[in-house]
Design a protein around this motif. Structure first.
Motif, PDB file in Angstrom:
ATOM      1  N   PHE A 187      30.588 -23.616  10.882  1.00  0.00           N
ATOM      2  CA  PHE A 187      30.447 -22.039  10.463  1.00  0.00           C
ATOM      3  C   PHE A 187      31.510 -21.291  10.999  1.00  0.00           C
ATOM      4  CE2 PHE A 187      28.946 -17.956  10.393  1.00  0.00           C
ATOM      5  CZ  PHE A 187      28.440 -17.587   8.896  1.00  0.00           C
ATOM      6  N   ARG A 188      32.544 -20.793  10.344  1.00  0.00           N
ATOM      7  CA  ARG A 188      33.386 -19.818  11.084  1.00  0.00           C
ATOM      8  C   ARG A 188      33.327 -18.129  10.589  1.00  0.00           C
ATOM      9  NH1 ARG A 188      38.942 -23.570  11.525  1.00  0.00           N
ATOM     10  NH2 ARG A 188      37.925 -25.053  13.190  1.00  0.00           N
ATOM     11  N   THR A 189      32.958 -17.473  11.335  1.00  0.00           N
ATOM     12  CA  THR A 189      32.702 -16.122  11.171  1.00  0.00           C
ATOM     13  C   THR A 189      34.229 -15.549  10.862  1.00  0.00           C
ATOM     14  OG1 THR A 189      32.869 -15.542  13.342  1.00  0.00           O
ATOM     15  CG2 THR A 189      30.779 -15.747  12.508  1.00  0.00           C
TER      16      THR A 189
ATOM     17  N   GLU B 279      32.270 -28.928   6.426  1.00  0.00           N
ATOM     18  CA  GLU B 279      32.079 -30.101   7.266  1.00  0.00           C
ATOM     19  C   GLU B 279      33.659 -30.298   7.670  1.00  0.00           C
ATOM     20  OE1 GLU B 279      29.631 -33.676   5.910  1.00  0.00           O
ATOM     21  OE2 GLU B 279      29.519 -32.410   4.251  1.00  0.00           O
ATOM     22  N   MET B 280      33.861 -30.916   8.726  1.00  0.00           N
ATOM     23  CA  MET B 280      35.194 -30.928   9.371  1.00  0.00           C
ATOM     24  C   MET B 280      35.106 -32.375  10.295  1.00  0.00           C
ATOM     25  SD  MET B 280      37.401 -29.307  12.352  1.00  0.00           S
ATOM     26  CE  MET B 280      37.804 -28.034  11.318  1.00  0.00           C
ATOM     27  N   LEU B 281      35.913 -33.320   9.647  1.00  0.00           N
ATOM     28  CA  LEU B 281      36.234 -34.584  10.186  1.00  0.00           C
ATOM     29  C   LEU B 281      36.967 -34.423  11.278  1.00  0.00           C
ATOM     30  CD1 LEU B 281      36.938 -36.322   6.722  1.00  0.00           C
ATOM     31  CD2 LEU B 281      34.849 -36.763   8.052  1.00  0.00           C
TER      32      LEU B 281
ATOM     33  N   PHE C 130      48.878 -23.109  17.556  1.00  0.00           N
ATOM     34  CA  PHE C 130      48.434 -23.220  18.703  1.00  0.00           C
ATOM     35  C   PHE C 130      46.981 -23.034  18.437  1.00  0.00           C
ATOM     36  CE2 PHE C 130      48.117 -23.208  23.279  1.00  0.00           C
ATOM     37  CZ  PHE C 130      49.651 -23.576  23.666  1.00  0.00           C
ATOM     38  N   TRP C 131      46.100 -23.996  19.161  1.00  0.00           N
ATOM     39  CA  TRP C 131      44.673 -23.967  18.804  1.00  0.00           C
ATOM     40  C   TRP C 131      43.929 -23.799  19.968  1.00  0.00           C
ATOM     41  CZ3 TRP C 131      39.730 -25.514  18.948  1.00  0.00           C
ATOM     42  CH2 TRP C 131      38.795 -25.098  18.144  1.00  0.00           C
ATOM     43  N   PRO C 132      42.915 -22.842  20.011  1.00  0.00           N
ATOM     44  CA  PRO C 132      42.652 -22.032  18.835  1.00  0.00           C
ATOM     45  C   PRO C 132      44.116 -20.757  18.910  1.00  0.00           C
ATOM     46  CG  PRO C 132      40.872 -21.783  20.678  1.00  0.00           C
ATOM     47  CD  PRO C 132      42.054 -22.890  21.238  1.00  0.00           C
TER      48      PRO C 132
ATOM     49  N   TRP D  61      44.711 -30.747   7.593  1.00  0.00           N
ATOM     50  CA  TRP D  61      44.652 -31.751   8.888  1.00  0.00           C
ATOM     51  C   TRP D  61      45.327 -31.115   9.981  1.00  0.00           C
ATOM     52  CZ3 TRP D  61      44.110 -37.703   9.060  1.00  0.00           C
ATOM     53  CH2 TRP D  61      43.291 -38.263  10.107  1.00  0.00           C
ATOM     54  N   ASN D  62      44.513 -30.560  11.166  1.00  0.00           N
ATOM     55  CA  ASN D  62      45.155 -29.935  12.322  1.00  0.00           C
ATOM     56  C   ASN D  62      45.135 -31.064  13.467  1.00  0.00           C
ATOM     57  OD1 ASN D  62      46.279 -28.016  13.960  1.00  0.00           O
ATOM     58  ND2 ASN D  62      44.117 -26.998  14.206  1.00  0.00           N
ATOM     59  N   LEU D  63      46.105 -31.419  13.924  1.00  0.00           N
ATOM     60  CA  LEU D  63      46.046 -32.159  15.116  1.00  0.00           C
ATOM     61  C   LEU D  63      46.345 -31.588  16.319  1.00  0.00           C
ATOM     62  CD1 LEU D  63      48.524 -35.057  14.015  1.00  0.00           C
ATOM     63  CD2 LEU D  63      46.086 -34.763  13.176  1.00  0.00           C
TER      64      LEU D  63
ATOM     65  N   ILE E 195      43.214 -35.156  22.943  1.00  0.00           N
ATOM     66  CA  ILE E 195      43.593 -34.941  21.244  1.00  0.00           C
ATOM     67  C   ILE E 195      42.190 -34.369  20.487  1.00  0.00           C
ATOM     68  CG2 ILE E 195      44.046 -36.114  19.222  1.00  0.00           C
ATOM     69  CD1 ILE E 195      46.640 -35.811  20.585  1.00  0.00           C
ATOM     70  N   ASP E 196      42.530 -33.359  19.754  1.00  0.00           N
ATOM     71  CA  ASP E 196      41.302 -32.906  18.919  1.00  0.00           C
ATOM     72  C   ASP E 196      41.695 -32.520  17.776  1.00  0.00           C
ATOM     73  OD1 ASP E 196      39.573 -30.909  17.706  1.00  0.00           O
ATOM     74  OD2 ASP E 196      40.509 -29.329  18.924  1.00  0.00           O
ATOM     75  N   THR E 197      41.251 -33.288  16.650  1.00  0.00           N
ATOM     76  CA  THR E 197      41.892 -32.989  15.200  1.00  0.00           C
ATOM     77  C   THR E 197      40.668 -32.421  14.332  1.00  0.00           C
ATOM     78  OG1 THR E 197      41.414 -35.063  13.918  1.00  0.00           O
ATOM     79  CG2 THR E 197      43.138 -35.168  15.460  1.00  0.00           C
TER      80      THR E 197
HETATM   81  N1  GLY Z   1      39.790 -27.980  16.552  1.00  0.00           N
HETATM   82  C1  GLY Z   1      40.729 -28.080  15.513  1.00  0.00           C
HETATM   83  C2  GLY Z   1      40.545 -27.476  14.402  1.00  0.00           C
HETATM   84  O1  GLY Z   1      39.486 -26.851  14.343  1.00  0.00           O
HETATM   85  O2  GLY Z   1      41.544 -27.289  13.534  1.00  0.00           O
END
Ligand code: GLY
Length: 279
Positions: A65-67, A84-86, A153-155, A201-203, A224-226
């Motif tokens: 959930f993203r405000t 849902e996020m894979l 850049f993430w966040p 897809w965000n890597l 790594i966080d995708t």
């Molecule tokens: N943690 C990566 C993304 O939410 O895009």
């Protein structure tokens, strides 16, 4: 291809690459710094910091959930309240090379997406990621876009805005939905505000920790966080332009339609756009 099948193919693919399949964490976060879980990485924060490395590869399908998305819900075909996020994660194990190769193989060999329709972005200074995409994977120069800290850049914009914690430059994969979905400008490409290039897809190359002072301190290990939006990839695989037309939403839309006694109407991309109008 049904959404349930995509979810299973993803988790099976990464399990076969020695990832531990971890269940989704609660949507209401256990992390005292978060109200809701907004990404797959939330439950692994300690592992990114090098604590508790009982396993070093994981994958999940996380309820999110993203405000920050709420103002876009109903205005675009791709933003949701709940989604849902894979994701696949490496805690000091593999880094950019394998993360990029896995993502490409999953899209082009497992889901069999036409590679000609895929574009990528990298953080503006990230020559290493650029080279992997270009030389190892074979994505041509004209389909690799360099973007700044807001997009790559993430966040997003973490250097200036926070939050504190694990972060890093990222590389995104986009699906070209064709000219009809776009703004028509000759220089339209990933990063453009229009709907032509769908970010799927965000890597994230999680190699820093943002400190209270705003400084980005290199982490002792590279991670790594995708994040791959399940509803977005389902829309691509089902050939529909709006996430709200995918198989898992159809019964919900039908029930609402029945209640409202009105014709089905996918959300509008923008006012007066015929493509998304009820006519
Ligand atoms: N943690 C990566 C993304 O939410 O895009």
């Amino acid at each position: 291809m049904k959404t349930d099948k995509i979810r299973k193919l993803f988790l099976d693919y990464f399990e076969n690459k020695s990832h531990k399949v971890v269940p989704s964490d609660s949507l209401v976060s256990h992390d005292p710094t978060l109200l809701f879980t907004s990404a797959g990485m939330n439950q692994f924060k300690d592992k990114f910091l090098g604590k508790d490395l009982t396993y070093t590869r994981a994958c999940s399908c996380q309820k999110c959930f993203r405000t920050g998305d709420l103002n876009n819900v109903g205005k675009t075909p791709r933003h949701h309240t709940f989604f849902e996020m894979l994701g696949n994660f490496s805690f000091g194990d593999y880094f950019k090379d394998d993360a990029i190769s896995f993502a490409w193989e999953f899209f082009t060999k497992i889901l069999k997406i036409d590679s000609n329709l895929l574009w990528v972005s990298v953080y503006k200074d990230d020559d290493e990621a650029y080279e992997i995409w270009n030389r190892k994977i074979g994505v041509p120069d004209e389909k690799i876009v360099r973007l700044g800290p807001k997009e790559n850049f993430w966040p997003s914009n973490v250097q200036k805005q926070g939050p504190n914690g694990p972060c890093g430059p990222c590389s995104e994969i986009f699906y070209d939905q064709g000219e009809k979905a776009g703004c028509g400008k000759p220089d339209c490409k990933p990063g453009c505000d229009c709907d032509r290039f769908l970010e799927i897809w965000n890597l994230v190359f999680t190699q820093y920790e943002r400190e209270e002072t705003g400084e980005l301190k290199p982490l002792p290990q590279k991670n790594i966080d995708t994040g791959l939006g399940l509803e977005r990839i389902a829309a691509v695989m089902q050939g529909v332009e709006s996430n709200f037309e995918i198989d898992i939403f159809k019964p919900i839309v039908a029930a609402i339609k029945k209640e409202a006694n009105s014709p089905a109407c996918p959300p509008r991309q923008r006012e007066n756009t015929e493509q998304y109008s009820c006519k």
